[in-house]
Scaffold this motif. Structure first.
Motif, PDB file in Angstrom:
ATOM      1  N   GLU A 372       1.235  -1.707  -0.133  1.00 13.34           N
ATOM      2  CA  GLU A 372       0.005   0.496   0.083  1.00 13.34           C
ATOM      3  C   GLU A 372       0.897   1.162   0.298  1.00 13.34           C
ATOM      4  OE1 GLU A 372      -3.767   1.657   2.922  1.00 13.34           O
ATOM      5  OE2 GLU A 372      -3.384  -0.590   3.205  1.00 13.34           O
ATOM      6  N   ARG A 376      -0.112  10.070   0.148  1.00 11.96           N
ATOM      7  CA  ARG A 376      -1.008  10.940  -0.908  1.00 11.96           C
ATOM      8  C   ARG A 376      -0.574  10.513  -2.392  1.00 11.96           C
ATOM      9  NH1 ARG A 376      -4.714  15.826  -0.620  1.00 11.96           N
ATOM     10  NH2 ARG A 376      -6.467  15.722  -1.411  1.00 11.96           N
ATOM     11  N   PHE A 379      -0.329   7.282  -3.541  1.00 12.30           N
ATOM     12  CA  PHE A 379      -1.947   7.063  -3.222  1.00 12.30           C
ATOM     13  C   PHE A 379      -2.331   7.592  -5.406  1.00 12.30           C
ATOM     14  CE2 PHE A 379      -2.252   5.700   0.347  1.00 12.30           C
ATOM     15  CZ  PHE A 379      -2.743   5.017   0.740  1.00 12.30           C
ATOM     16  N   TYR A 382      -2.938   5.091  -8.438  1.00 10.22           N
ATOM     17  CA  TYR A 382      -3.868   4.388  -8.231  1.00 10.22           C
ATOM     18  C   TYR A 382      -5.909   5.174  -8.785  1.00 10.22           C
ATOM     19  CZ  TYR A 382      -0.444   1.282  -7.331  1.00 10.22           C
ATOM     20  OH  TYR A 382       0.728   0.640  -6.734  1.00 10.22           O
ATOM     21  N   SER A 383      -5.877   6.494  -8.507  1.00  8.49           N
ATOM     22  CA  SER A 383      -6.827   7.123  -8.673  1.00  8.49           C
ATOM     23  C   SER A 383      -7.386   7.202 -10.012  1.00  8.49           C
ATOM     24  CB  SER A 383      -6.481   8.668  -8.776  1.00  8.49           C
ATOM     25  OG  SER A 383      -5.670   9.087  -9.629  1.00  8.49           O
ATOM     26  N   ARG A 437      -6.418  -1.911  -8.051  1.00 12.05           N
ATOM     27  CA  ARG A 437      -6.041  -1.201  -7.292  1.00 12.05           C
ATOM     28  C   ARG A 437      -6.970  -0.067  -8.043  1.00 12.05           C
ATOM     29  NH1 ARG A 437      -1.128  -4.346  -7.882  1.00 12.05           N
ATOM     30  NH2 ARG A 437      -0.845  -3.175  -9.597  1.00 12.05           N
ATOM     31  N   TYR A 439      -8.789   3.506  -6.142  1.00 12.13           N
ATOM     32  CA  TYR A 439      -8.137   4.841  -4.930  1.00 12.13           C
ATOM     33  C   TYR A 439      -9.075   6.031  -5.383  1.00 12.13           C
ATOM     34  CZ  TYR A 439      -6.888   8.674  -1.477  1.00 12.13           C
ATOM     35  OH  TYR A 439      -7.075   9.756  -0.819  1.00 12.13           O
ATOM     36  N   TYR A 507      -8.879   3.362   0.348  1.00 14.65           N
ATOM     37  CA  TYR A 507      -8.472   2.975  -1.497  1.00 14.65           C
ATOM     38  C   TYR A 507      -8.803   1.356  -1.157  1.00 14.65           C
ATOM     39  CZ  TYR A 507      -3.414   0.282  -2.675  1.00 14.65           C
ATOM     40  OH  TYR A 507      -2.540  -0.587  -3.117  1.00 14.65           O
ATOM     41  N   TYR A 518      -8.868   6.670   4.725  1.00 13.81           N
ATOM     42  CA  TYR A 518      -8.007   7.877   5.492  1.00 13.81           C
ATOM     43  C   TYR A 518      -8.980   9.397   5.854  1.00 13.81           C
ATOM     44  CZ  TYR A 518      -3.942   4.605   3.579  1.00 13.81           C
ATOM     45  OH  TYR A 518      -3.407   3.546   3.623  1.00 13.81           O
TER      46      TYR A 518
END
Length: 557
Positions: A372, A376, A379, A382-383, A437, A439, A507, A518
């Motif tokens: 993971e 940020r 992350f 994988y948006s 995956r 986010y 996520y 989060y």
């Protein structure tokens, strides 16, 4: 002194190359003697230099000397053997390469058997005896000799470094500690070594455990490789079988269609030809009658004309009561149109189905997912842009911002009926399904909201628990209000500590079965993480409780 004399005599008759008594002794021009085989081997190694030297005095000879056995020296060696000198020499252990030599011996040194930490010096068996006999020397500490022991001798005070300084993390002698490490934490070096060995043992156990774990992982991966190969082979075999069956079915349908068309073609052609033959016969009969009428018209005798007229003037019924009605010239074009329509439908089906099949192949991922992200920005890799599905929205929810924002209103919206719509609970799901995956972040306003994920087959109609995010086994929900968080799944709630924020990051690693929430503000704080087994694609969702609340799936840069 007798032993020392033997030692000196023994050196006179020893080869300085092999360190044993001379065998087939030879004397070279400089006067030194060697075993014949030893000096020959030495000079063989020097042949490429085209110059030869004495291993002891290093005198060089431009021409390789001719070796001849020294008969007198050989006789002396034999006499020494007979007197027992060889046995005495065998009992003496001389220091060789890699050995620690006695510090007291002169000439050819014997191998040291002990090192005295108090003297400090290395001793052979001959010179060690006083340490066993003299009372003052008996107090000295003797250890096994080692070349590295010299490194433990303090350079300033010529003492063994027996004390370990914790402050400087180094060994020192007693006087060095008094001079330079007076206020430092100190322990005996032996005690420190014992403690370090305990830690070393623990470190080795950890390493061995990691080796064992990784070897076990390697075996697991080997099994996975075999399982992947078997599964892939079965999938290829089964796919080939299915496509072969489909091909056969299509060819059979094609053959049946051709046979049906040909049969219908034959039937229609026969019908047309039969009618054609009847018409041709009727034409022949009409022509014959026309000739007869023409002949009658030329008759001059009134009685004969009137007598024949009744039988010739009456026409028989025509086989075709009226003109033949031919359909527009399409014939079997309707068949080709129907076949084309079938082709288009099959192409659409194959296109949609092939997308699912290709996705299923791409989704095969045996290895564990990547860790993971820790930041940020990590992350954001994988948006995924997610939109809300109007067909799932409760009638009190209005969608805006390109179907990314949902707002709760008192007035119902005029949505059409749809089986996917939540009829009682104030909830909405995303249009996109989530299988990898991904986010996303949800910005919410108001007093309370649910940020959730759910399977598509979750119930929608009615106000039963099965239709609420928090109360079934097909959804996972983080309840957010102005003061706290609560995680819900299948009617089980788990208090979630953490900083309250109006933006929640989610996520999802579908393959790894990982779902994390989060709190997003100036910092990113993990609120709650679960490990599950997701058996179907998931959809993002939001749920509401009071008027005037809104939730928006944010666009991430």
């Amino acid at each position: 002194m007798a032993q020392k004399g033997i030692q000196l005599d023994g050196e006179k008759y020893s080869c300085s190359i092999c360190l044993d008594l001379l065998k087939d002794p030879v004397t070279i021009p400089c006067g030194h003697s060697y075993c014949m085989i030893c000096i020959k081997t030495h000079w063989d190694e020097e042949d490429h230099r085209r110059i030869h030297s004495c291993p002891q005095c290093r005198e060089t000879f431009k021409k390789r000397p001719v070796l001849k056995k020294s008969t007198i020296l050989a006789a002396l060696v034999e006499d020494l053997k007979k007197t027992g000198l060889q046995a005495d020499l065998a009992n003496l252990s001389y220091a060789g390469p890699g050995d620690v030599a006695c510090d007291v011996c002169t000439g050819r040194k014997l191998k040291a058997v002990k090192f005295c930490l108090s003297c400090p010096a290395s001793y052979c068996e001959n010179y060690l005896q006083p340490h066993y006999d003299a009372p003052p020397l008996q107090k000295h500490k003797l250890v096994d000799p080692s070349k590295k022991l010299q490194e433990n001798i303090g350079c300033r005070h010529d003492e063994v470094m027996e004390i370990f300084c914790h402050s400087d993390q180094q060994c020192s002698s007693y006087h060095c500690l008094k001079d330079e490490h007076n206020f430092h934490k100190k322990v005996p070096a032996a005690a420190e070594m014992t403690e370090k060995k305990k830690k070393l043992k623990w470190s080795r156990q950890q390493i061995q455990q990691r080796i064992w774990d990784q070897e076990k992982d390697i075996k697991l991966l080997q099994h996975e490789v075999a399982a992947i190969n078997i599964s892939a082979d079965k999938a290829v075999e089964y796919s080939e079988k299915i496509f072969t069956e489909l091909t056969r079915l299509i060819w059979k349908r094609s053959s049946d269609m051709q046979q049906q068309i040909r049969s219908q073609q034959e039937t229609e052609v026969i019908r047309v030809k039969e009618l054609q033959e009847k018409l041709e016969q009727e034409i022949t009969e009409l022509k014959r009658k026309e000739a007869m009428l023409e002949e009658l018209s030329k008759t001059a005798d009134d009685n004969q004309f009137l007598h024949n007229y009744p039988s010739l003037s009456v026409l028989s019924e025509s086989t075709q009561s009226s003109r033949i009605n031919i359909r527009p010239l399409r014939y079997f074009e309707d068949v080709t149109g129907a076949v084309s329509e079938l082709r288009d439908k099959l192409q659409d089906i194959l296109k949609d189905t092939w997308t699912n099949i290709s996705q299923a192949v791409t989704d095969v991922d045996v290895l564990l997912s990547e860790p993971e992200p820790q930041t940020r920005a990590g992350f954001f890799r994988y948006s995924q842009e997610i939109t809300l599905d109007p067909n799932t929205a409760n009638r009190h929810l209005v969608l805006s911002e390109g179907d990314r924002k949902a707002t709760l209103l008192k007035q119902q919206q005029s949505y059409c009926d749809h089986p996917d719509r939540f009829t009682a609970w104030l909830q909405v799901l995303s249009r996109e399904s989530l299988t990898r995956r991904c986010y996303w972040e949800v910005e919410w306003r108001g007093k309370q909201v649910d940020v959730a994920v759910s399977y598509k087959k979750m119930c929608r109609a009615g106000n039963s628990d099965n239709c609420e995010f928090r109360s079934n086994d097909k959804s996972w929900s983080l309840y957010c209000d102005r003061n706290s968080y609560m995680f819900w799944h299948n009617k089980i709630k788990t208090p979630v500590p953490g900083p309250v924020s109006s933006r929640i990051g989610v996520y999802l690693d579908h393959r790894a079965g990982l779902l994390s929430f989060y709190s997003i503000s100036e910092t990113m704080t993990l609120l709650h993480r679960i490990q599950a087994t997701f058996t179907e694609p998931l959809h993002a969702g939001v749920g509401f409780y009071k008027d005037g609340i809104s939730a928006e799936l944010m666009k991430l840069k």
